[in-house]
Enzyme design. Structure first.
Site, PDB file in Angstrom:
ATOM      1  N   TYR A  66       8.655  28.224  19.806  1.00 63.44           N
ATOM      2  CA  TYR A  66      10.045  27.486  20.394  1.00 63.44           C
ATOM      3  C   TYR A  66      10.621  28.259  21.510  1.00 63.44           C
ATOM      4  O   TYR A  66      11.121  27.629  22.221  1.00 63.44           O
ATOM      5  CB  TYR A  66      10.740  27.122  19.205  1.00 63.44           C
ATOM      6  N   GLY A 121      19.632  26.344  21.635  1.00 62.65           N
ATOM      7  CA  GLY A 121      19.595  25.703  20.282  1.00 62.65           C
ATOM      8  C   GLY A 121      19.145  26.537  19.129  1.00 62.65           C
ATOM      9  O   GLY A 121      18.510  27.489  19.381  1.00 62.65           O
ATOM     10  N   SER A 148      24.996  25.254  22.679  1.00 63.51           N
ATOM     11  CA  SER A 148      24.261  24.331  22.809  1.00 63.51           C
ATOM     12  C   SER A 148      24.718  23.098  21.805  1.00 63.51           C
ATOM     13  O   SER A 148      25.208  23.265  20.801  1.00 63.51           O
ATOM     14  CB  SER A 148      22.761  24.568  22.465  1.00 63.51           C
ATOM     15  N   LEU A 170      26.347  19.479  26.550  1.00 60.31           N
ATOM     16  CA  LEU A 170      26.324  18.071  25.999  1.00 60.31           C
ATOM     17  C   LEU A 170      24.711  17.607  26.136  1.00 60.31           C
ATOM     18  O   LEU A 170      24.584  17.469  27.467  1.00 60.31           O
ATOM     19  CB  LEU A 170      27.239  17.180  26.636  1.00 60.31           C
ATOM     20  N   TYR A 171      24.152  17.299  25.294  1.00 60.66           N
ATOM     21  CA  TYR A 171      22.911  16.447  25.294  1.00 60.66           C
ATOM     22  C   TYR A 171      23.658  15.077  24.874  1.00 60.66           C
ATOM     23  O   TYR A 171      23.953  14.919  23.669  1.00 60.66           O
ATOM     24  CB  TYR A 171      21.909  16.849  24.392  1.00 60.66           C
ATOM     25  N   THR A 197      23.775  18.409  30.290  1.00 61.94           N
ATOM     26  CA  THR A 197      22.436  18.848  30.764  1.00 61.94           C
ATOM     27  C   THR A 197      21.689  17.581  31.170  1.00 61.94           C
ATOM     28  O   THR A 197      21.596  16.481  30.307  1.00 61.94           O
ATOM     29  CB  THR A 197      21.769  19.454  29.712  1.00 61.94           C
ATOM     30  N   LYS A 276      24.272  20.562  34.419  1.00 63.74           N
ATOM     31  CA  LYS A 276      23.314  21.686  34.315  1.00 63.74           C
ATOM     32  C   LYS A 276      21.822  20.963  34.346  1.00 63.74           C
ATOM     33  O   LYS A 276      21.596  20.074  33.700  1.00 63.74           O
ATOM     34  CB  LYS A 276      23.147  22.156  32.841  1.00 63.74           C
ATOM     35  N   HIS A 300      15.738  24.486  32.995  1.00 67.54           N
ATOM     36  CA  HIS A 300      15.741  24.700  31.569  1.00 67.54           C
ATOM     37  C   HIS A 300      14.743  25.848  31.264  1.00 67.54           C
ATOM     38  O   HIS A 300      14.101  25.910  30.352  1.00 67.54           O
ATOM     39  CB  HIS A 300      15.389  23.439  31.200  1.00 67.54           C
ATOM     40  N   ARG A 303      11.421  24.547  30.950  1.00 71.09           N
ATOM     41  CA  ARG A 303      11.003  23.694  29.877  1.00 71.09           C
ATOM     42  C   ARG A 303      11.160  22.516  29.960  1.00 71.09           C
ATOM     43  O   ARG A 303      11.297  21.222  29.256  1.00 71.09           O
ATOM     44  CB  ARG A 303      11.957  24.062  28.651  1.00 71.09           C
ATOM     45  N   ASP A 331      20.531  29.608  36.399  1.00 69.93           N
ATOM     46  CA  ASP A 331      19.534  30.369  35.209  1.00 69.93           C
ATOM     47  C   ASP A 331      18.131  30.346  35.350  1.00 69.93           C
ATOM     48  O   ASP A 331      17.714  29.309  36.270  1.00 69.93           O
ATOM     49  CB  ASP A 331      20.183  30.137  33.882  1.00 69.93           C
ATOM     50  N   GLY A 333      14.502  32.788  34.135  1.00 67.05           N
ATOM     51  CA  GLY A 333      13.797  34.040  34.559  1.00 67.05           C
ATOM     52  C   GLY A 333      14.516  35.304  34.811  1.00 67.05           C
ATOM     53  O   GLY A 333      13.973  36.308  35.183  1.00 67.05           O
ATOM     54  N   ARG A 335      15.757  38.605  34.331  1.00 64.55           N
ATOM     55  CA  ARG A 335      15.530  39.685  33.460  1.00 64.55           C
ATOM     56  C   ARG A 335      15.982  41.185  33.771  1.00 64.55           C
ATOM     57  O   ARG A 335      15.864  42.288  33.181  1.00 64.55           O
ATOM     58  CB  ARG A 335      13.861  39.765  33.135  1.00 64.55           C
TER      59      ARG A 335
HETATM   60  C1  LIG Z   1      14.781  28.321  22.947  1.00 63.99           C
HETATM   61  C2  LIG Z   1      15.362  27.767  24.100  1.00 63.99           C
HETATM   62  C3  LIG Z   1      16.474  26.553  23.485  1.00 63.99           C
HETATM   63  C4  LIG Z   1      17.008  26.049  24.491  1.00 63.99           C
HETATM   64  N1  LIG Z   1      17.941  25.133  24.237  1.00 63.99           N
HETATM   65  C5  LIG Z   1      19.067  24.640  25.055  1.00 63.99           C
HETATM   66  C6  LIG Z   1      19.850  23.537  24.801  1.00 63.99           C
HETATM   67  O1  LIG Z   1      19.929  23.343  23.758  1.00 63.99           O
HETATM   68  N2  LIG Z   1      20.607  23.111  25.746  1.00 63.99           N
HETATM   69  C7  LIG Z   1      20.347  23.415  27.025  1.00 63.99           C
HETATM   70  O2  LIG Z   1      20.949  22.897  27.997  1.00 63.99           O
HETATM   71  N3  LIG Z   1      19.544  24.283  27.454  1.00 63.99           N
HETATM   72  C8  LIG Z   1      18.797  24.942  26.650  1.00 63.99           C
HETATM   73  N4  LIG Z   1      17.772  25.969  26.801  1.00 63.99           N
HETATM   74  C9  LIG Z   1      17.662  26.466  28.375  1.00 63.99           C
HETATM   75  C10 LIG Z   1      18.565  27.424  28.591  1.00 63.99           C
HETATM   76  O3  LIG Z   1      20.042  27.119  28.509  1.00 63.99           O
HETATM   77  C11 LIG Z   1      18.434  28.062  29.915  1.00 63.99           C
HETATM   78  O4  LIG Z   1      18.393  27.062  30.881  1.00 63.99           O
HETATM   79  C12 LIG Z   1      17.060  28.803  30.036  1.00 63.99           C
HETATM   80  O5  LIG Z   1      16.938  29.570  28.915  1.00 63.99           O
HETATM   81  C13 LIG Z   1      17.292  29.798  31.104  1.00 63.99           C
HETATM   82  O6  LIG Z   1      16.127  30.459  31.491  1.00 63.99           O
HETATM   83  P1  LIG Z   1      15.555  31.860  30.705  1.00 63.99           P
HETATM   84  O7  LIG Z   1      15.186  31.656  29.334  1.00 63.99           O
HETATM   85  O8  LIG Z   1      14.428  32.182  31.373  1.00 63.99           O
HETATM   86  O9  LIG Z   1      16.796  32.839  30.774  1.00 63.99           O
HETATM   87  C14 LIG Z   1      16.896  26.493  26.028  1.00 63.99           C
HETATM   88  C15 LIG Z   1      16.170  27.515  26.373  1.00 63.99           C
HETATM   89  C16 LIG Z   1      15.200  28.211  25.388  1.00 63.99           C
HETATM   90  C17 LIG Z   1      14.375  29.150  25.733  1.00 63.99           C
END
Ligand SMILES: Cc1cc2nc3c(=O)[nH]c(=O)nc-3n(C[C@H](O)[C@H](O)[C@H](O)COP(=O)(O)O)c2cc1C
Length: 406
Positions: A66, A121, A148, A170-171, A197, A276, A300, A303, A331, A333, A335
């Site tokens: 996840y 999340g 989240s 907010l979703y 988002t 976002k 994201h 994702r 945001d 990547g 690191r």
């Molecule tokens: C496991 C996971 C859960 C996430 N859940 C949310 C979320 O609930 N709401 C949201 O806007 N972004 C969510 N994101 C995206 C993050 O807010 C962020 O945009 C992203 O992780 C940044 O990239 P990075 O993981 O490479 O630092 C999630 C990312 C991950 C990895």
């Protein structure tokens, strides 16, 4: 790792297994660049990847899946990481750099650091203390935290653990009554900023996660209901939905959402509104035209769609279009301190991190999150010193070169 890298690693391991080179092996691993050793305490970490290795070893396969997953072939996930190498630092010398001020101001609040804790999340999937551990780390290190919608702890408890207001992500879902319920709760908890988002509207094909789930042999029914294939099953039990009727919810962002939606949201949200998931200059300008107070450039964390485009590249065009009219965060990547420096040079007001602090959380709870924040802050401070920049405002576009243009 590709085939060549695997072969190289096998050869090195075989060489290092010979007695004469064994000592060298220990020394090389101690230098950490190609280490596969697991750290035993948070303060032993040399960079954030030490926490990634440990999180991978500690977490159940589905939970690590996840966290790690991108979408489809992970092209965007990989691009986010690779994108930073398209930019080089162009540093200056002979500047007195004893005092470094990394503070930034967002909507009237000053933060000691431009590094923001992104919404992620279900944090209890990574550590029993979940978002509370993250909030305590954010408090002790004085970072902005965004919570989240699908958190495993409610906004009131996280705000109390943070000891200061947090931003709420907010979703909205496709049901206005649900949106309304979530927004009212965030407002009552004192959140000064709502972060809408908008990057998951079309759905996302999380292949790495789907492959990881069958490798997890645990009985997961106490946390995951059998109706998880439907969205209401995914959000069932998430505390922010307590007392809200979610039976009609079919998707998180609503397929019909368009720019008019912001007007509607404005009617029920009296404070700052940030969007976002923006990745183009055109949408950034539309968002500002529709009255948003700020933007987060984000895909994201790779994702959303598998565009193959790095967040840092999106930032460059968005910031050029916005020209300082509203704060721009980014945001995806990040690191290293130098990654953060590059984004600040390209016009970001602040930089979000997702997976890195979750690696810390999974590894050592609050202490792990604190150490991740410490590492990134120290790396950024070093980058600022080396570049001859004493404040965030001094980090100008002239401090980076886009290698594709020269
Ligand atoms: C496991 C996971 C859960 C996430 N859940 C949310 C979320 O609930 N709401 C949201 O806007 N972004 C969510 N994101 C995206 C993050 O807010 C962020 O945009 C992203 O992780 C940044 O990239 P990075 O993981 O490479 O630092 C999630 C990312 C991950 C990895």
């Amino acid at each position: 790792m590709n085939g060549n890298q695997r072969t190289r690693r096998r050869v090195i391991h075989a060489m290092l297994a010979t007695p004469v080179l064994a000592g060298l092996g220990t020394a090389m691993r101690a230098y950490g660049q190609d280490s596969d050793e697991l750290i035993t305490a948070a303060d032993k970490a040399l960079d954030v990847f030490d926490f990634e290795r440990l999180a991978r070893a500690k977490l159940p396969p589905a939970h690590f899946g996840y966290l790690a997953t991108g979408v489809d072939g992970d092209a965007t996930l990989k691009a986010n990481a690779a994108g930073f190498s398209n930019y080089s630092l162009r540093v200056r010398r002979m500047v007195g750099v004893r005092n470094i001020d990394m503070s930034v101001n967002l909507f009237g609040t000053t933060w000691d650091s431009p590094i923001v804790i992104d919404p992620v999340g279900s944090q209890r999937a990574f550590h029993p203390d979940g978002e509370l551990a993250t909030a305590r780390a954010a408090k002790s290190r004085k970072h902005l935290q965004i919570l989240s919608t699908v958190s495993s702890t409610g906004v009131e408890d996280v705000t109390a653990a943070r000891g200061a207001p947090i931003w709420y992500q907010l979703y909205p879902t496709d049901q206005w009554s649900v949106t309304h319920g979530l927004v009212r709760r965030a407002e009552a908890a004192g959140c000064p900023v709502l972060v809408l988002t908008v990057d998951l509207q079309g759905g996302s094909n999380r292949v790495t996660l789907a492959r990881a789930i069958p490798r997890d042999s645990r009985d997961c029914t106490s946390c995951h209901t059998s109706s998880r294939t439907r969205l209401s099953g995914f959000i069932t039990g998430k505390p922010m939905f307590d007392g809200i009727d979610i039976s009609a919810v079919t998707d998180l962002t609503g397929l019909d959402m368009n720019w008019d939606y912001l007007k509607r949201l404005r009617e029920i949200w009296p404070r700052k509104l940030v969007i976002k998931g923006i990745v183009t200059r055109e949408d950034a300008e539309l968002a500002v035209g529709h009255g948003v107070d700020g933007l987060i450039v984000s895909n994201h964390g790779g994702r959303a769609e598998d565009s193959g485009r790095a967040a840092i590249d999106s930032l460059a065009e968005v910031a050029a279009g916005i020209r300082g009219r509203v704060p721009v965060l980014v945001d995806g990547g990040f690191r290293r301190g130098t990654d953060i420096f590059k984004a600040l040079a390209l016009g970001a007001n602040a930089v979000g991190i997702g997976r890195p602090y979750i690696w810390g959380l999974a590894s050592f709870g609050q202490e792990g999150v604190e150490k991740v924040l410490d590492i990134l802050r120290t790396e950024l401070q070093t980058a600022m010193r080396q570049a001859g920049t004493r404040s965030i405002a001094e980090i100008k576009p002239s401090f980076v070169v886009d290698n594709r243009r020269g």
